[in-house]
Design an enzyme around this catalytic site. Structure first.
Site, PDB file in Angstrom:
ATOM      1  CB  CYS A 185      -0.999  -0.042   1.152  1.00 49.98           C
ATOM      2  SG  CYS A 185      -2.345   1.168   0.983  1.00 49.98           S
ATOM      3  CD  GLU A 187      -1.040  -5.583   5.632  1.00 57.02           C
ATOM      4  OE1 GLU A 187      -1.013  -4.365   5.863  1.00 57.02           O
ATOM      5  OE2 GLU A 187      -1.034  -6.049   4.463  1.00 57.02           O
ATOM      6  CG  HIS A 216      -3.586  -3.387   3.142  1.00 58.23           C
ATOM      7  ND1 HIS A 216      -2.603  -2.936   4.004  1.00 58.23           N
ATOM      8  CD2 HIS A 216      -4.138  -2.280   2.587  1.00 58.23           C
ATOM      9  CE1 HIS A 216      -2.560  -1.613   3.979  1.00 58.23           C
ATOM     10  NE2 HIS A 216      -3.480  -1.186   3.129  1.00 58.23           N
TER      11      HIS A 216
END
Length: 237
Positions: free
Chosen positions: A93, A186, A184
Site C-alpha cells: 500500500c 496482511e 493488503h
C-alpha cells in the site's frame, strides 16, 4: 545484526483497530515462523545499511506519499539504494507507492477515488507467469484494500503484474527482487470490516454503498500467501 526480515513501519492502523494489533503484527503472523524486526521510520528510528537486511517489507500508513514528508523522503532514498544493492523488498500500500516514487514513478490521488473492501485483482498474465512471486497465483483473486492514493505512474524499469478496473497498478516488480502491491495481504476479513465500519461516514459522503461493501468482504487466501511466499524466498525459518 538482526535475524529475519526488516519491517519498515511507515505508520499505524486506525486507533480503533489497534486492539487487534498493527501492521507489523499482522505481517509477522503471516510470515511465521520466520522472524522479523521493526524500524519505525515515522517516529524517526534510523534504518540500517541497505546490505544488512536479508529482506524488507514496507508497511501501509495513513500518511500520503504525495505529502513528501521528511521521514518518507528519507525512506524513499534508502529504498532506492536498497534496490540498487539487490536487497529483496516488498512494499504494501503506502510502501508500494513509496517504492514507485523512490524509483522515478509518481504517487498521488487516484482519479477513481477511494478503493476499500474486498476486491478482485487480475494478473497481467504475460508478465506474472514469469514472476517468481506471482507465478502461482490464479488469473484473478480476492484482495483487501483501503486507499485513496495510488502509484499513478510506475518507474520506467517496472513490470506491471496486476490491476483491476479501479486501480491500474495493483502490483509491480523492479529488477529481480523488489515488488510493490497496492492491496493488503496482511489483512483478514475482520480487519477489513473494521476499516469499512470506521470509515463509513467518509463512504456515505462519497456516495459509496458502505453496507454492500461490508457484505462483500471475504477472506483472501491467495493474496495472504504472498507474504509467506516472499519471506520464504529469501529467509530461512
Amino acid at each position: 545484526m538482526h535475524d529475519g526480515i526488516l519491517i519498515i513501519k511507515t505508520g499505524s492502523t486506525l486507533p480503533a483497530l489497534r486492539q487487534q494489533g498493527d501492521f507489523e503484527d499482522w505481517i509477522r503472523a503471516a510470515i511465521a515462523p520466520i522472524s522479523a524486526w521493526v524500524v519505525d521510520v515515522e517516529k524517526g528510528q534510523p534504518l540500517p545499511a541497505v546490505e544488512e537486511p536479508s529482506a524488507v517489507i514496507v508497511t501501509g500508513s495513513p500518511a500520503m506519499v504525495s505529502q513528501r514528508l521528511p521521514w518518507s523522503e528519507q525512506t524513499a532514498a534508502w529504498l532506492a539504494e536498497a534496490v540498487a544493492a539487490a536487497t529483496p523488498i516488498l512494499g504494501i500500500c503506502y510502501g508500494h507507492q513509496l517504492l514507485a516514487h523512490a524509483l522515478g514513478g509518481r504517487a498521488g490521488p487516484n482519479p477513481n477515488g477511494r478503493e476499500i473492501g474486498t476486491v478482485r485483482v487480475e494478473l497481467n498474465a504475460a508478465q506474472a507467469r514469469r514472476d517468481p512471486l506471482f507465478e502461482e497465483l490464479p488469473a484473478d483473486f480476492a484482495a483487501h484494500v483501503t486507499h485513496e492514493e495510488s502509484a499513478l505512474k510506475l518507474p520506467d524499469s517496472a513490470v506491471r503484474l496486476a490491476y483491476n478496473g479501479h486501480e491500474q497498478n495493483h502490483a509491480f516488480r523492479v529488477g529481480s527482487s523488489a515488488w510493490g502491491v497496492q492491496f493488503h495481504p496482511e489483512f483478514n476479513a475482520a480487519i477489513t470490516r473494521g476499516y469499512i465500519f470506521h470509515k463509513r461516514h467518509d463512504l456515505y459522503r462519497e456516495r459509496l454503498a458502505a453496507l454492500d461493501i461490508l457484505r462483500s468482504v471475504t477472506e483472501t487466501p491467495h493474496a495472504t500467501r504472498l507474504l509467506s511466499r516472499f519471506a520464504h524466498m529469501f529467509v530461512s525459518p
